[in-house]
Design an enzyme around this catalytic site. Structure first.
Site, short mmCIF file in Angstrom:
data_model
loop_
_atom_site.label_atom_id
_atom_site.label_comp_id
_atom_site.label_asym_id
_atom_site.label_seq_id
_atom_site.Cartn_x
_atom_site.Cartn_y
_atom_site.Cartn_z
N GLU A 21 6.60 -7.00 -4.96
CA GLU A 21 5.21 -7.22 -5.15
C GLU A 21 5.07 -7.96 -6.55
OE1 GLU A 21 2.18 -6.93 -5.01
OE2 GLU A 21 1.68 -5.60 -3.09
N ASN A 106 -0.79 -0.10 -9.32
CA ASN A 106 -0.19 -0.73 -7.96
C ASN A 106 -0.39 -2.04 -7.94
OD1 ASN A 106 0.86 -0.76 -5.29
ND2 ASN A 106 -1.20 -1.56 -4.59
N ASN A 157 -5.71 -2.95 -4.00
CA ASN A 157 -4.69 -4.23 -3.84
C ASN A 157 -5.61 -5.36 -4.29
OD1 ASN A 157 -1.94 -4.35 -3.21
ND2 ASN A 157 -2.27 -3.11 -1.67
N ASP A 206 -3.18 -7.26 1.61
CA ASP A 206 -2.42 -6.82 0.33
C ASP A 206 -2.80 -7.76 -0.63
OD1 ASP A 206 -0.29 -5.72 -1.15
OD2 ASP A 206 0.70 -4.84 0.54
#
Length: 294
Positions: A21, A106, A157, A206
């Site tokens: 990520e 995140n 996200n 995402d």
């Protein structure tokens, strides 16, 4: 529309990410950075020779953003931290959600005025179908102040910004929703507006980024693709990748014409490309990532 299959290259490595990520292209270092959230690693690849190294982190790490004065800010489980690489040093800034100890940061990006917009989500062992909607979107301003926006998210996200900085795109991956907000100069947001909705057959939206023409590029977890959407929300193109769990996308290189994509190997032990870093010939040009002014 038939998905395109342009040149897709897996970057040679002797390991795979559990949950890749947090992509960042740093012109200052001529390097691509990304994270392995669950592996607690920060990766760096030089674009000069594609040499790769990593740093082990003390907690799960969602993302990395450059500071204008040098160094970086990273999002760890326990909050925002300043990061220096040489020598390695972490300095705590703030925890935006102390009353939500089951959450972690995140995904995040800086806007054109040097603020960081970061989403949160539950950090839980049970299946995602049981996760609470305890995530939110936070803004860290240059003075270190934090405000909470768009609460009640399960898996926050994105985010991404239109090239003119007037629109913020944000996602709840659990619901398959991409929303957009007017982003005002003072850091306030307009009302949430629905922008895109996806069903489970398409995968979960995402990580995201915008290109120079305002196209929104989205990585699809469990969708084996990245896709570009025009500013009006219409689908422009899809690019297929050879593994399903695609997590993030960014433009890199001197002219921002190289696209890199992360993926996740979690739960796919028999897929040799799950968790790989990919480069795609996307036929588009990106926008330089903004830096944090704090």
């Amino acid at each position: 529309m038939t998905p395109e299959l342009p040149a897709v290259r897996a970057i040679p490595r002797d390991t795979r990410d559990i949950l890749g990520e947090g992509l960042l292209w740093s012109a200052r270092e001529n390097a691509l950075f990304w994270t392995d959230i669950l592996g607690r690693k920060l990766w760096r690849m030089s674009l000069a020779d594609e040499s790769i190294r990593h740093l082990d982190m003390p907690e799960a790490i969602g993302w990395i953003i450059e500071r204008a004065v040098g160094g970086f800010v990273v999002g760890l489980t326990s909050g925002f931290y300043r990061l220096d690489l040489d020598p390695f040093r972490l300095e705590f800034i703030a925890n935006p959600q102390p009353e939500r100890p089951g959450n972690r940061l995140n995904d995040a990006k800086a806007d054109a005025r040097g603020r960081i917009w970061a989403g949160s989500m539950p950090f839980a062992d049970q299946p995602a179908t049981n996760w609470p909607a305890s995530g939110a979107l936070y803004c860290l301003d240059a003075s270190g102040g934090i405000t909470r926006h768009d609460d009640g998210i399960t898996i926050a996200n994105g985010p991404a910004f239109s090239p003119d900085g007037a629109v913020l795109y944000h996602t709840d991956s659990r619901l398959g929703q991409v929303s957009k907000f007017a982003l005002h100069a003072d850091g306030t947001l307009g009302p949430r507006e629905p922008h895109l909705q996806f069903d489970t057959a398409q995968g979960s939206p995402d990580g995201m980024t915008c290109d120079r023409e305002g196209g929104l590029w989205i990585a699809f977890y469990a969708g084996a693709k990245v896709a570009r959407f025009n500013p009006d929300g219409s689908l422009d193109r899809e690019i297929v990748l050879p593994t399903p769990q695609i997590t993030n996308v960014c433009f890199a290189g001197e002219d921002l014409s190289r696209m890199f994509v992360t993926s996740a190997g979690d739960g796919l032990p028999d897929d040799p490309l799950a968790g790989a870093l990919f480069e795609i010939d996307a036929g588009a040009t990106g926008v330089m990532a903004h830096q944090y002014l704090g």
